[in-house]
Motif scaffolding. Structure first.
Motif, PDB file in Angstrom:
ATOM      1  N   GLY A  66      37.909  95.916 106.200  1.00  0.00           N
ATOM      2  CA  GLY A  66      37.730  96.349 107.577  1.00  0.00           C
ATOM      3  C   GLY A  66      36.269  96.470 107.959  1.00  0.00           C
ATOM      4  N   ILE A  67      35.460  96.933 107.024  1.00  0.00           N
ATOM      5  CA  ILE A  67      34.024  97.048 107.290  1.00  0.00           C
ATOM      6  C   ILE A  67      33.396  95.661 107.470  1.00  0.00           C
ATOM      7  CG2 ILE A  67      31.830  97.643 106.156  1.00  0.00           C
ATOM      8  CD1 ILE A  67      33.241 100.195 105.163  1.00  0.00           C
ATOM      9  N   MET A  68      33.833  94.707 106.646  1.00  0.00           N
ATOM     10  CA  MET A  68      33.335  93.336 106.791  1.00  0.00           C
ATOM     11  C   MET A  68      33.767  92.727 108.128  1.00  0.00           C
ATOM     12  SD  MET A  68      31.477  92.103 104.229  1.00  0.00           S
ATOM     13  CE  MET A  68      31.811  90.374 103.896  1.00  0.00           C
ATOM     14  N   GLN A  69      35.021  92.907 108.495  1.00  0.00           N
ATOM     15  CA  GLN A  69      35.513  92.356 109.757  1.00  0.00           C
ATOM     16  C   GLN A  69      34.814  92.997 110.953  1.00  0.00           C
ATOM     17  OE1 GLN A  69      39.816  92.935 108.530  1.00  0.00           O
ATOM     18  NE2 GLN A  69      39.995  91.047 109.714  1.00  0.00           N
ATOM     19  N   GLN A  70      34.555  94.296 110.850  1.00  0.00           N
ATOM     20  CA  GLN A  70      33.849  95.006 111.914  1.00  0.00           C
ATOM     21  C   GLN A  70      32.476  94.385 112.158  1.00  0.00           C
ATOM     22  OE1 GLN A  70      32.128  99.162 111.387  1.00  0.00           O
ATOM     23  NE2 GLN A  70      34.078  99.676 112.346  1.00  0.00           N
ATOM     24  N   ALA A  71      31.869  93.874 111.091  1.00  0.00           N
ATOM     25  CA  ALA A  71      30.546  93.255 111.202  1.00  0.00           C
ATOM     26  C   ALA A  71      30.624  91.780 111.586  1.00  0.00           C
ATOM     27  CB  ALA A  71      29.790  93.406 109.888  1.00  0.00           C
ATOM     28  N   GLY A  72      31.841  91.265 111.769  1.00  0.00           N
ATOM     29  CA  GLY A  72      31.992  89.892 112.209  1.00  0.00           C
ATOM     30  C   GLY A  72      32.190  88.872 111.108  1.00  0.00           C
ATOM     31  N   PHE A  73      32.388  89.341 109.867  1.00  0.00           N
ATOM     32  CA  PHE A  73      32.582  88.428 108.740  1.00  0.00           C
ATOM     33  C   PHE A  73      34.070  88.176 108.499  1.00  0.00           C
ATOM     34  CE2 PHE A  73      28.497  90.545 107.496  1.00  0.00           C
ATOM     35  CZ  PHE A  73      27.686  89.427 107.667  1.00  0.00           C
ATOM     36  N   ALA A  74      34.399  86.932 108.167  1.00  0.00           N
ATOM     37  CA  ALA A  74      35.788  86.566 107.877  1.00  0.00           C
ATOM     38  C   ALA A  74      36.176  87.023 106.477  1.00  0.00           C
ATOM     39  CB  ALA A  74      35.967  85.057 108.000  1.00  0.00           C
ATOM     40  N   VAL A  75      37.426  87.445 106.343  1.00  0.00           N
ATOM     41  CA  VAL A  75      37.972  87.864 105.046  1.00  0.00           C
ATOM     42  C   VAL A  75      39.335  87.213 104.873  1.00  0.00           C
ATOM     43  CG1 VAL A  75      38.667  89.806 103.593  1.00  0.00           C
ATOM     44  CG2 VAL A  75      36.780  90.093 105.214  1.00  0.00           C
ATOM     45  N   GLU A  76      39.567  86.636 103.720  1.00  0.00           N
ATOM     46  CA  GLU A  76      40.838  85.973 103.435  1.00  0.00           C
ATOM     47  C   GLU A  76      41.703  86.823 102.513  1.00  0.00           C
ATOM     48  OE1 GLU A  76      40.444  81.961 102.089  1.00  0.00           O
ATOM     49  OE2 GLU A  76      39.204  81.360 103.803  1.00  0.00           O
ATOM     50  N   VAL A  77      42.990  86.481 102.498  1.00  0.00           N
ATOM     51  CA  VAL A  77      43.964  87.172 101.653  1.00  0.00           C
ATOM     52  C   VAL A  77      44.303  86.291 100.453  1.00  0.00           C
ATOM     53  CG1 VAL A  77      46.426  87.763 101.540  1.00  0.00           C
ATOM     54  CG2 VAL A  77      45.015  88.677 103.377  1.00  0.00           C
ATOM     55  N   VAL A  78      44.368  86.919  99.289  1.00  0.00           N
ATOM     56  CA  VAL A  78      44.853  86.273  98.070  1.00  0.00           C
ATOM     57  C   VAL A  78      46.104  87.024  97.637  1.00  0.00           C
ATOM     58  CG1 VAL A  78      44.368  85.781  95.642  1.00  0.00           C
ATOM     59  CG2 VAL A  78      42.544  85.554  97.349  1.00  0.00           C
ATOM     60  N   ASP A  79      47.236  86.339  97.618  1.00  0.00           N
ATOM     61  CA  ASP A  79      48.487  87.001  97.246  1.00  0.00           C
ATOM     62  C   ASP A  79      48.393  87.470  95.800  1.00  0.00           C
ATOM     63  OD1 ASP A  79      51.182  87.694  96.640  1.00  0.00           O
ATOM     64  OD2 ASP A  79      51.850  86.416  98.279  1.00  0.00           O
ATOM     65  N   SER A  80      48.532  88.777  95.587  1.00  0.00           N
ATOM     66  CA  SER A  80      48.310  89.320  94.251  1.00  0.00           C
ATOM     67  C   SER A  80      49.351  88.824  93.256  1.00  0.00           C
ATOM     68  CB  SER A  80      48.296  90.855  94.285  1.00  0.00           C
ATOM     69  OG  SER A  80      49.568  91.359  94.646  1.00  0.00           O
ATOM     70  N   GLY A  81      50.599  88.732  93.669  1.00  0.00           N
ATOM     71  CA  GLY A  81      51.627  88.236  92.763  1.00  0.00           C
ATOM     72  C   GLY A  81      51.821  89.098  91.536  1.00  0.00           C
ATOM     73  N   GLU A  82      51.381  90.363  91.603  1.00  0.00           N
ATOM     74  CA  GLU A  82      51.466  91.271  90.464  1.00  0.00           C
ATOM     75  C   GLU A  82      52.048  92.609  90.911  1.00  0.00           C
ATOM     76  OE1 GLU A  82      47.669  91.839  88.636  1.00  0.00           O
ATOM     77  OE2 GLU A  82      47.422  89.719  88.116  1.00  0.00           O
ATOM     78  N   PHE A  83      52.450  93.408  89.925  1.00  0.00           N
ATOM     79  CA  PHE A  83      52.837  94.786  90.197  1.00  0.00           C
ATOM     80  C   PHE A  83      51.568  95.625  90.205  1.00  0.00           C
ATOM     81  CE2 PHE A  83      56.767  93.036  88.320  1.00  0.00           C
ATOM     82  CZ  PHE A  83      57.633  93.291  89.372  1.00  0.00           C
ATOM     83  N   ASN A  84      50.812  95.475  91.275  1.00  0.00           N
ATOM     84  CA  ASN A  84      49.506  96.110  91.389  1.00  0.00           C
ATOM     85  C   ASN A  84      49.665  97.471  92.073  1.00  0.00           C
ATOM     86  OD1 ASN A  84      46.732  96.512  91.425  1.00  0.00           O
ATOM     87  ND2 ASN A  84      46.376  95.108  93.131  1.00  0.00           N
ATOM     88  N   LEU A  85      50.414  98.347  91.440  1.00  0.00           N
ATOM     89  CA  LEU A  85      50.792  99.620  92.044  1.00  0.00           C
ATOM     90  C   LEU A  85      49.611 100.579  92.120  1.00  0.00           C
ATOM     91  CD1 LEU A  85      54.192 100.143  90.172  1.00  0.00           C
ATOM     92  CD2 LEU A  85      53.823  99.138  92.427  1.00  0.00           C
ATOM     93  N   LYS A  86      49.611 101.393  93.178  1.00  0.00           N
ATOM     94  CA  LYS A  86      48.569 102.411  93.346  1.00  0.00           C
ATOM     95  C   LYS A  86      49.130 103.783  93.008  1.00  0.00           C
ATOM     96  CE  LYS A  86      45.065 104.159  96.535  1.00  0.00           C
ATOM     97  NZ  LYS A  86      44.478 104.058  97.896  1.00  0.00           N
ATOM     98  N   LEU A  87      48.379 104.527  92.228  1.00  0.00           N
ATOM     99  CA  LEU A  87      48.781 105.875  91.831  1.00  0.00           C
ATOM    100  C   LEU A  87      48.371 106.869  92.915  1.00  0.00           C
ATOM    101  CD1 LEU A  87      49.840 108.006  89.904  1.00  0.00           C
ATOM    102  CD2 LEU A  87      47.680 107.862  88.643  1.00  0.00           C
ATOM    103  N   THR A  88      49.362 107.386  93.619  1.00  0.00           N
ATOM    104  CA  THR A  88      49.114 108.401  94.646  1.00  0.00           C
ATOM    105  C   THR A  88      49.912 109.664  94.359  1.00  0.00           C
ATOM    106  OG1 THR A  88      48.712 106.699  96.325  1.00  0.00           O
ATOM    107  CG2 THR A  88      49.185 108.912  97.117  1.00  0.00           C
ATOM    108  N   THR A  89      51.180 109.500  94.017  1.00  0.00           N
ATOM    109  CA  THR A  89      52.066 110.640  93.758  1.00  0.00           C
ATOM    110  C   THR A  89      52.569 110.610  92.321  1.00  0.00           C
ATOM    111  OG1 THR A  89      54.108 109.485  94.361  1.00  0.00           O
ATOM    112  CG2 THR A  89      52.827 110.476  96.165  1.00  0.00           C
TER     113      THR A  89
END
Length: 227
Positions: free
Chosen positions: A189-212
């Motif tokens: 979001g910070i990059m896009q705010q500055a006008g820079f393009a950002v692409e998506v790479v499909d993770s294809g993994e169980f890249n779970l985030k520890l929150t709870t």
């Protein structure tokens, strides 16, 4: 990787949704959670190019555990800021690199692999910015202030952003110099705010985030299955 890679690890969260414990100090297999990405990513990134931003009051505990469990990888731990963006800014300032690609990763995603980092970083080297993400498969609803459904949201071309996120380091520094960090939730979001393009790479993994605590139960299951 054809260019040198730097790595920022964000580990400065409060763990308020996890409970009284620091979620990143929980043991996952043979390492505390916060050290898994260090070990996983070390084949792609020199230790001197790794910086982890940690809550200032937790620095001593993290340093002690890093020396105990991963003494062979002498990465740097620095004080984080008041929020995630300021922690990343502190880490950017601590990096010696002036060109190449820098990746930012949440320590709370301990299952991310070196292969995922490689794919994201290689794409960033080509286009200037890329992030790991997973395509949304759920039905989405927009609600009003009373939690009543107002309308469906088309799920086509919607992705859930993850980390690692990787960028041309010069562009990321430029973006942070002009950023309104109150309006964004990640470095893409910070990059896009500055006008820079950002692409998506499909993770294809169980890249779970520890929150709870429930997240940790799932992460332990996936980690044990992969051992």
């Amino acid at each position: 990787m054809t260019c040198e890679l730097s790595l920022i690890i964000a580990a400065g969260g409060s763990s308020c949704r996890y409970g009284e414990k620091d979620k990143l100090l929980e043991m996952l297999g043979d390492l505390p959670v916060f050290l898994h990405c260090v070990r996983n990513f070390s084949p792609l990134c020199k230790a001197e190019n790794m910086v982890m931003a940690v809550r200032p009051e937790a620095l001593d505990a993290y340093r002690e555990l890093a020396g105990k469990f991963l003494p062979e990888i002498k990465f740097r731990l620095i004080p984080g800021g008041s929020d995630r963006a300021s922690s990343v800014r502190n880490a950017l300032d601590a990096l010696a690199a002036t060109d190449g690609v820098v990746a930012i990763h949440d320590a709370a995603r301990p299952l991310a692999s070196a292969e995922l980092l490689r794919r994201v970083a290689e794409r960033a080297a080509v286009c200037g910015g890329a992030i790991a993400a997973v395509k949304n498969a759920d039905s989405l609803k927009r609600v009003d202030d009373n939690n009543r459904i107002v309308a469906p949201v088309c799920r086509e071309r919607l992705y859930r952003a993850e980390t690692p996120q990787a960028f041309d380091i010069r562009k990321l520094r430029q973006a942070y110099d002009s950023a309104d960090t109150s309006a964004v939730t990640d470095d893409a979001g910070i990059m896009q705010q500055a006008g820079f393009a950002v692409e998506v790479v499909d993770s294809g993994e169980f890249n779970l985030k520890l929150t709870t605590v429930n997240d940790f139960i799932l992460i332990r299951k996936f980690y044990s299955a992969g051992e």
